[in-house]
Design a protein around this motif. Structure first.
Motif, PDB file in Angstrom:
ATOM      1  N   SER A  54      39.936  39.288  39.793  1.00 47.80           N
ATOM      2  CA  SER A  54      41.032  40.049  39.174  1.00 47.80           C
ATOM      3  C   SER A  54      42.231  39.168  38.833  1.00 47.80           C
ATOM      4  O   SER A  54      43.074  39.555  38.032  1.00 47.80           O
ATOM      5  N   GLY A  55      42.338  38.002  39.470  1.00 49.07           N
ATOM      6  CA  GLY A  55      43.482  37.127  39.262  1.00 49.07           C
ATOM      7  C   GLY A  55      44.716  37.571  40.030  1.00 49.07           C
ATOM      8  O   GLY A  55      45.793  37.014  39.870  1.00 49.07           O
ATOM      9  N   ARG A  56      44.559  38.555  40.896  1.00 51.37           N
ATOM     10  CA  ARG A  56      45.702  39.113  41.627  1.00 51.37           C
ATOM     11  C   ARG A  56      45.851  38.489  43.018  1.00 51.37           C
ATOM     12  O   ARG A  56      44.880  38.128  43.652  1.00 51.37           O
ATOM     13  N   PRO A  57      47.108  38.411  43.493  1.00 43.49           N
ATOM     14  CA  PRO A  57      47.343  37.892  44.840  1.00 43.49           C
ATOM     15  C   PRO A  57      46.744  38.811  45.901  1.00 43.49           C
ATOM     16  O   PRO A  57      46.670  40.026  45.716  1.00 43.49           O
ATOM     17  N   ILE A  58      46.323  38.203  46.996  1.00 43.10           N
ATOM     18  CA  ILE A  58      45.807  38.936  48.158  1.00 43.10           C
ATOM     19  C   ILE A  58      46.770  38.666  49.308  1.00 43.10           C
ATOM     20  O   ILE A  58      47.074  37.512  49.598  1.00 43.10           O
ATOM     21  N   GLY A  59      47.221  39.693  49.956  1.00 41.67           N
ATOM     22  CA  GLY A  59      48.076  39.512  51.128  1.00 41.67           C
ATOM     23  C   GLY A  59      49.466  39.010  50.785  1.00 41.67           C
ATOM     24  O   GLY A  59      49.873  38.957  49.627  1.00 41.67           O
TER      25      GLY A  59
END
Length: 187
Positions: free
Chosen positions: A149-154
């Motif tokens: 997704s290219g999204r940050p995790i945490g």
């Protein structure tokens, strides 16, 4: 001889000739389409694994990378160092945009990217005991990304480091070690 004159043909004769040509063209196109469908490549394998990329200040990045690998391993995350990828050393020197790095990691087949940016923030002269040296400052930012997704995790972790050429490794361990532990505790 008059029957052979093209002007003497009826519309049915002309359309019959074009129907035969159309039927041949459709058959040829269908055959070509069928052979193209048979050569479709299989889907790529699913993304898996975690890769660690450390960019920025080359005086600190080797130490930061080592610290991060140790801390990731301590919480059970087996990460690959991004320097194993072809051309990655040169890429890290350029400090590229996050989206570009995520695309490169995705192309390499990894599912997660732990990105550590070590951005220089300044320097100052130190004068002590008749000697002088330069103290360098850097901002260390750690973020994990889901590559699909290219999204940050945490949560992101961030902190400052000041060091000289002589104490870079010690200062990295003193400042980045706790920062890395803070980051990995949230994974």
């Amino acid at each position: 001889a008059a029957a052979d004159d093209p002007g003497d043909k009826t519309p049915a004769d002309v359309s019959g000739a074009s129907d035969t040509a159309s039927t041949s063209a459709v058959a040829a196109n269908t055959s070509a389409a069928t052979s193209q469908e048979k050569t479709v490549a299989p889907p790529p394998p699913p993304l898996s694994g975690t890769i660690l990329a450390v960019t920025g200040d080359q005086n600190l990045t080797p130490y930061v990378s080592e610290i991060m690998m140790t801390e990731l391993s301590a919480v059970g995350i087996s990460a690959e160092d991004a320097t194993v990828l072809p051309g990655w050393d040169d890429l890290m020197l350029q400090n590229p945009q996050t989206a570009y790095l995520v695309d490169q990691v995705k192309a390499a087949g990894f599912a997660e990217l732990v990105l550590v940016r070590v951005d220089p923030t300044g320097q100052r002269r130190l004068n002590y005991m008749g000697r002088s040296d330069t103290a360098y400052s850097a901002r260390v930012t750690i973020q994990k990304y889901d590559v699909a997704s290219g999204r940050p995790i945490g949560k992101r972790a961030s902190g400052a480091v000041e060091y000289t050429q002589l104490n870079a490794q010690g200062e990295a361990e003193k400042k980045v070690g706790p920062l890395a532990r803070q980051f990995t505790s949230g994974l």
